[in-house]
Write a protein that holds these residues in place. Structure first.
Motif, PDB file in Angstrom:
ATOM      1  N   ALA A 270       0.060  -6.092 -10.803  1.00  0.00           N
ATOM      2  CA  ALA A 270      -0.457  -5.080 -11.042  1.00  0.00           C
ATOM      3  C   ALA A 270      -1.997  -4.690 -11.041  1.00  0.00           C
ATOM      4  CB  ALA A 270       0.019  -4.288 -12.343  1.00  0.00           C
ATOM      5  N   GLU A 271      -2.855  -5.912 -10.904  1.00  0.00           N
ATOM      6  CA  GLU A 271      -4.194  -5.660 -11.230  1.00  0.00           C
ATOM      7  C   GLU A 271      -4.993  -6.009  -9.877  1.00  0.00           C
ATOM      8  OE1 GLU A 271      -5.012  -8.713 -14.154  1.00  0.00           O
ATOM      9  OE2 GLU A 271      -4.128  -7.758 -15.689  1.00  0.00           O
ATOM     10  N   LYS A 272      -4.119  -6.225  -8.656  1.00  0.00           N
ATOM     11  CA  LYS A 272      -4.620  -6.247  -7.442  1.00  0.00           C
ATOM     12  C   LYS A 272      -5.612  -5.053  -6.818  1.00  0.00           C
ATOM     13  CE  LYS A 272      -1.709  -9.528  -4.937  1.00  0.00           C
ATOM     14  NZ  LYS A 272      -0.758  -9.929  -3.870  1.00  0.00           N
ATOM     15  N   ASP A 273      -6.656  -5.374  -6.452  1.00  0.00           N
ATOM     16  CA  ASP A 273      -7.715  -4.133  -6.230  1.00  0.00           C
ATOM     17  C   ASP A 273      -7.182  -3.502  -4.870  1.00  0.00           C
ATOM     18  OD1 ASP A 273     -10.061  -2.970  -4.963  1.00  0.00           O
ATOM     19  OD2 ASP A 273     -10.586  -3.283  -7.053  1.00  0.00           O
ATOM     20  N   ASP A 274      -7.479  -2.244  -4.630  1.00  0.00           N
ATOM     21  CA  ASP A 274      -6.865  -1.578  -3.420  1.00  0.00           C
ATOM     22  C   ASP A 274      -7.788  -1.786  -2.172  1.00  0.00           C
ATOM     23  OD1 ASP A 274      -4.775  -0.213  -4.419  1.00  0.00           O
ATOM     24  OD2 ASP A 274      -5.748   1.761  -4.512  1.00  0.00           O
ATOM     25  N   SER A 275      -8.829  -2.436  -2.597  1.00  0.00           N
ATOM     26  CA  SER A 275      -9.761  -2.962  -1.353  1.00  0.00           C
ATOM     27  C   SER A 275      -9.192  -4.175  -0.516  1.00  0.00           C
ATOM     28  CB  SER A 275     -11.207  -3.472  -1.923  1.00  0.00           C
ATOM     29  OG  SER A 275     -11.108  -4.418  -2.788  1.00  0.00           O
ATOM     30  N   GLU A 276      -8.120  -4.760  -1.199  1.00  0.00           N
ATOM     31  CA  GLU A 276      -7.768  -5.850  -0.723  1.00  0.00           C
ATOM     32  C   GLU A 276      -6.397  -5.555   0.348  1.00  0.00           C
ATOM     33  OE1 GLU A 276      -6.324  -8.949  -3.525  1.00  0.00           O
ATOM     34  OE2 GLU A 276      -8.050  -8.213  -4.881  1.00  0.00           O
ATOM     35  N   LEU A 277      -6.055  -4.228   0.212  1.00  0.00           N
ATOM     36  CA  LEU A 277      -4.822  -3.491   1.011  1.00  0.00           C
ATOM     37  C   LEU A 277      -5.539  -2.816   2.260  1.00  0.00           C
ATOM     38  CD1 LEU A 277      -2.656  -2.664  -2.005  1.00  0.00           C
ATOM     39  CD2 LEU A 277      -2.615  -4.700  -0.560  1.00  0.00           C
ATOM     40  N   PRO A 278      -4.676  -2.593   3.116  1.00  0.00           N
ATOM     41  CA  PRO A 278      -5.116  -1.944   4.268  1.00  0.00           C
ATOM     42  C   PRO A 278      -4.976  -0.313   3.946  1.00  0.00           C
ATOM     43  CG  PRO A 278      -3.207  -2.572   4.806  1.00  0.00           C
ATOM     44  CD  PRO A 278      -3.518  -3.407   3.506  1.00  0.00           C
ATOM     45  N   SER A 279      -5.694   0.456   4.565  1.00  0.00           N
ATOM     46  CA  SER A 279      -5.665   2.079   4.380  1.00  0.00           C
ATOM     47  C   SER A 279      -4.276   2.560   4.688  1.00  0.00           C
ATOM     48  CB  SER A 279      -6.798   2.744   5.073  1.00  0.00           C
ATOM     49  OG  SER A 279      -6.236   2.854   6.625  1.00  0.00           O
TER      50      SER A 279
ATOM     51  N   LYS B  21       0.814  -1.104   0.098  1.00  0.00           N
ATOM     52  CA  LYS B  21      -0.014  -0.153  -0.149  1.00  0.00           C
ATOM     53  C   LYS B  21       0.939   1.315   0.084  1.00  0.00           C
ATOM     54  CE  LYS B  21      -3.752   2.248   0.488  1.00  0.00           C
ATOM     55  NZ  LYS B  21      -4.907   2.288  -0.685  1.00  0.00           N
ATOM     56  N   ILE B  22       1.870   1.205   0.736  1.00  0.00           N
ATOM     57  CA  ILE B  22       2.979   2.440   0.815  1.00  0.00           C
ATOM     58  C   ILE B  22       3.453   2.623  -0.759  1.00  0.00           C
ATOM     59  CG2 ILE B  22       5.104   3.289   1.780  1.00  0.00           C
ATOM     60  CD1 ILE B  22       4.162   1.626   4.470  1.00  0.00           C
ATOM     61  N   ILE B  23       3.717   1.485  -1.141  1.00  0.00           N
ATOM     62  CA  ILE B  23       4.606   1.775  -2.728  1.00  0.00           C
ATOM     63  C   ILE B  23       3.544   2.257  -3.587  1.00  0.00           C
ATOM     64  CG2 ILE B  23       5.439   0.386  -4.444  1.00  0.00           C
ATOM     65  CD1 ILE B  23       6.508  -1.651  -2.134  1.00  0.00           C
ATOM     66  N   ARG B  24       2.187   1.683  -3.702  1.00  0.00           N
ATOM     67  CA  ARG B  24       1.202   1.969  -4.335  1.00  0.00           C
ATOM     68  C   ARG B  24       1.181   3.558  -4.156  1.00  0.00           C
ATOM     69  NH1 ARG B  24      -3.163  -2.451  -5.940  1.00  0.00           N
ATOM     70  NH2 ARG B  24      -1.809  -3.992  -6.292  1.00  0.00           N
ATOM     71  N   SER B  25       0.864   3.815  -3.001  1.00  0.00           N
ATOM     72  CA  SER B  25       0.779   5.582  -2.736  1.00  0.00           C
ATOM     73  C   SER B  25       1.908   6.277  -2.931  1.00  0.00           C
ATOM     74  CB  SER B  25       0.534   5.743  -1.145  1.00  0.00           C
ATOM     75  OG  SER B  25      -0.680   4.701  -0.557  1.00  0.00           O
ATOM     76  N   MET B  26       3.039   5.831  -3.010  1.00  0.00           N
ATOM     77  CA  MET B  26       4.075   6.706  -3.485  1.00  0.00           C
ATOM     78  C   MET B  26       4.089   6.909  -5.007  1.00  0.00           C
ATOM     79  SD  MET B  26       7.172   8.103  -2.614  1.00  0.00           S
ATOM     80  CE  MET B  26       7.591   7.427  -1.309  1.00  0.00           C
ATOM     81  N   LEU B  27       3.577   5.899  -6.039  1.00  0.00           N
ATOM     82  CA  LEU B  27       3.410   5.800  -7.159  1.00  0.00           C
ATOM     83  C   LEU B  27       2.480   6.747  -7.540  1.00  0.00           C
ATOM     84  CD1 LEU B  27       3.962   1.897  -8.226  1.00  0.00           C
ATOM     85  CD2 LEU B  27       5.473   3.955  -8.512  1.00  0.00           C
ATOM     86  N   LYS B  28       1.362   6.765  -6.862  1.00  0.00           N
ATOM     87  CA  LYS B  28       0.334   7.975  -7.107  1.00  0.00           C
ATOM     88  C   LYS B  28       0.935   9.126  -7.191  1.00  0.00           C
ATOM     89  CE  LYS B  28      -3.841   5.088  -5.473  1.00  0.00           C
ATOM     90  NZ  LYS B  28      -4.698   4.988  -4.664  1.00  0.00           N
ATOM     91  N   VAL B  29       1.803   9.399  -6.384  1.00  0.00           N
ATOM     92  CA  VAL B  29       2.526  10.819  -6.350  1.00  0.00           C
ATOM     93  C   VAL B  29       3.452  10.865  -7.353  1.00  0.00           C
ATOM     94  CG1 VAL B  29       3.942  12.259  -4.956  1.00  0.00           C
ATOM     95  CG2 VAL B  29       2.199  10.768  -3.821  1.00  0.00           C
TER      96      VAL B  29
END
Length: 481
Positions: free
Chosen positions: A241-250, A105-113
């Motif tokens: 890369a196709e995993k849904d964000d709902s499967e990850l913690p906030s 989740k942390i990695i994905r959030s970084m990629l969104k930035v």
């Protein structure tokens, strides 16, 4: 053989020869080296060592005439007392963050930035900050599949992505507590853990910037494609890369296990650095009570303990698993951390025996007119040990055992934190086949050995050189004494 330098050489030969030549586990090699050093050290040198630390003549005599086994055991236990809880909790935090999806989740959030175009920048920053609370090899195991997924999505720049993951992870591992190497430097040099955190992060960000540009150059020079492999098939990589964000913690829950100890430790270190009196911190009782609570949790052992509990809470919340599975998970995590604790404590015993030879005073005498030369000396010693036996952590431990006494030298000329940073920089040179981490990076990225020697090894080495140069400049401009 009473010369500390000669005793030191014997110890280093046993460590390096034992690990490389006889394939001994570092734990055994370090204990054997501690035993050899203790046997070769006359009681008179041990007594002089304790007298130099301000111990009374009677107590110094008693310490010098304790059995060798007892002296080794005492140093082993002292090291465990300083870092045992921290490493155990870091093991729980790391594994829980991986299994719960918090790290992803942390990695994905970084990629969104950063966006996909700046994905390598996101990867190098993510791997750097994740390696602060998480062991370096687990970060690489975590992020390399994501680098492959991103490489498939972009259809280019796979080497740049892979090297970005490696660059960020390896620099945090040597500079920033609670990674095992920096933890032993904190205890050996009596440097505030918060100060090394801040300085390590600053230097780490500078060196990974150097590493990023080196990686970009190597990516242009070598055309290394994304390859299929039995343990990471390309179709499986695409599914990541196709995993849904709902499967990850906030994001808040994902950051909590790492952010809580980092923030509370830094606050406590800042207060201890700038508030020297016994007077209340403020004139407001309620604020003082809140600060006292924060400072209580800012103790490094308590902070990491709470981080471990938060990590398990996130794991239980996300996985909705049973108590028995949480117990089994914790046992597995502690088993992995236990090996590191044993190696580190054995290194502490080896370093303690080296200090009792008077090696620090000997080196201080040799370099008393060239205090600034201690920074490149620390770098060189660590580099030699790292290159010879492969383990960055063992190199850090060995160098700290040799140079720890310098932290108490009134004429040092700069803060001992700079010696810690120089040792951390030296631990980056030179990764090759005798390094377990080299094989982890090589195999997870699917680079051949030749490709790894042409890319990973020079990038790490140049980052280490940049680190010691920047450390020397900072010690000259901001000596902090």
């Amino acid at each position: 053989m009473a010369d500390p330098i000669l005793i030191l050489l014997v110890g280093v030969v046993i460590v390096v020869g034992g690990i490389i030549g006889f394939k001994l586990h570092p734990f055994l090699a370090l204990l054997l080296a501690a035993l050899a050093v203790a046997l070769l050290t006359p009681p008179e040198l041990v007594e002089q060592y304790y007298l130099s630390k301000g111990v009374s003549a009677i107590d110094a005599y008693k310490q010098a005439h304790k059995s060798i086994g007892e002296r080794i055991g005492i140093e082993f236990g002292n090291t465990c007392a300083k870092i045992g809880i921290l490493i155990a909790m870091a093991a729980i935090i790391g594994k829980a963050m991986l299994d719960s999806g918090a790290a992803e989740k942390i990695i994905r959030s970084m990629l969104k930035v950063t966006g996909e175009k700046n994905a390598p920048l996101g990867f190098i920053l993510s791997s750097f900050f994740l390696t602060i609370p998480v062991f370096v090899d687990t970060v690489i195991f975590l992020m390399m599949p994501l680098a492959k997924a991103m490489g498939m999505r972009l259809k280019k720049n796979y080497l740049l992505l892979a090297l970005s993951v490696i660059a960020g992870a390896v620099m945090a591992n040597s500079y920033v507590p609670p990674s095992p190497g920096p933890l032993i430097l904190v205890s050996s040099f009596n440097v505030p853990i918060g100060l090394l955190m801040v300085c390590g992060v600053l230097l780490g960000l500078c060196t990974i910037t150097v590493g990023f540009f080196i990686a970009k150059y190597l990516n242009k020079k070598f055309d290394i494609p994304l390859r299929d492999s039995p343990d990471a098939r390309l179709e499986d990589i695409a599914a990541i890369a196709e995993k849904d964000d709902s499967e990850l913690p906030s994001l808040g829950w994902a950051l909590l296990p790492a952010a809580f100890p980092l923030v509370t430790i830094c606050i406590r270190s800042a207060v201890e650095a700038f508030h020297k009196s016994d007077k209340p911190l403020t004139e407001i009782p309620f604020v003082n009570t809140v600060l006292d609570i924060v400072l209580f949790f800012g103790d490094k052992n308590i902070a990491l303990l709470m981080g471990g509990l938060f990590a398990l809470l996130v794991l239980a919340k996300q996985k909705k698993t049973s108590k028995d599975k949480i117990l089994a998970f914790t046992s597995t995590a502690l088993a992995s951390g236990g090996g590191i604790i044993l190696i580190t404590a054995a290194g502490g015993a080896f370093g303690g025996m080296l200090q009792q030879t008077g090696i620090s005073s000997r080196i201080a005498d040799l370099t008393k007119d060239y205090q600034m030369a201690l920074i490149p000396l620390a770098f060189f010693i660590t580099m030699v040990v790292r290159t010879a036996q492969g383990s960055a952590t063992v190199a850090l431990i060995t160098a700290s055992g040799i140079l720890a006494g310098m932290a108490q030298n009134a004429n040092l000329g700069f803060h001992p934190v700079y010696l810690c940073l120089a040792i951390g920089s030296g631990a980056k040179l030179i990764p090759w086949m005798n390094d377990a981490g080299f094989w982890i990076m090589c195999k997870t990225s699917n680079l051949t050995e030749e490709e790894a020697l042409k890319t990973i090894a020079p990038m790490q080495s140049l980052m280490g050189l940049a680190g010691v140069i920047l450390t020397m400049i900072a010690a000259w401009i901001f000596p902090m004494v």
